[in-house]
Design an enzyme around this catalytic site. Sequence first.
Site, PDB file in Angstrom:
ATOM      1  N   GLU A 102       0.843  -1.194   0.000  1.00 18.85           N
ATOM      2  CA  GLU A 102       0.000   0.000   0.000  1.00 18.85           C
ATOM      3  C   GLU A 102       0.879   1.245   0.000  1.00 18.85           C
ATOM      4  OE1 GLU A 102      -3.621  -0.105   2.448  1.00 18.85           O
ATOM      5  OE2 GLU A 102      -2.946   1.794   3.293  1.00 18.85           O
ATOM      6  N   GLU A 106      -3.038  10.303   3.472  1.00 17.36           N
ATOM      7  CA  GLU A 106      -4.139  10.260   4.431  1.00 17.36           C
ATOM      8  C   GLU A 106      -4.303  11.625   5.080  1.00 17.36           C
ATOM      9  OE1 GLU A 106      -4.968   6.406   6.408  1.00 17.36           O
ATOM     10  OE2 GLU A 106      -2.801   6.187   6.247  1.00 17.36           O
TER      11      GLU A 106
END
Length: 197
Positions: A102, A106
Amino acid sequence: MVSEISESQCAAVESPHLHLDGTEPLAHIAVDYCPEACHHAPASREIHVTYDHRGGARWRSRRRFLPGGAIAATIRAPAGDTAGLNYNLYLSSLEGSRDMDEIDFEFLGHDKCAVQTNFHVAGGGGREQIHRIPFDSSDGFHHYAITWGAEAIEWRIDGELIRREERLAGEPWPEKPMFLYASVWDASHINEGKWTA
């Protein structure tokens, strides 16, 4: 565009103004949960994700991406009180898998003047970095891009490089084909509420 709806929070993605070589608009997406809280308008190249009493929503690309490319989006974060929420744009080999690769952008709801970057390899993270940004991410659209290759990962905001990670000999590296995801979700329970609240 993003508008605050009563008792809800929306995040929107629209077509990038700063096109990276090889990027193209997503004509189709899949919605993993709460499709009524995710609106995709391919003609205007916008995706709106709403967080309200139903919870949030998560969408993903229908195809996976390989190292050697880039993903980019112009994003306006949710307005209003977003303490406890996580809204994001990320690549993942398979959300929720214990061995996922990943690469993340964020937004942590309690601080709209910061963004977190991270990457995971075979389920292992711990590479988080917080970056101060010179604007409130809910005030307008800004361009976020991840370039991912066999030897380096770069994160850019409005064309400015904010982080570069180079592959070190013998170190694990994200190599699995990855979907592009974005979501808005309640993360207020993570780390006893310290992460986003």
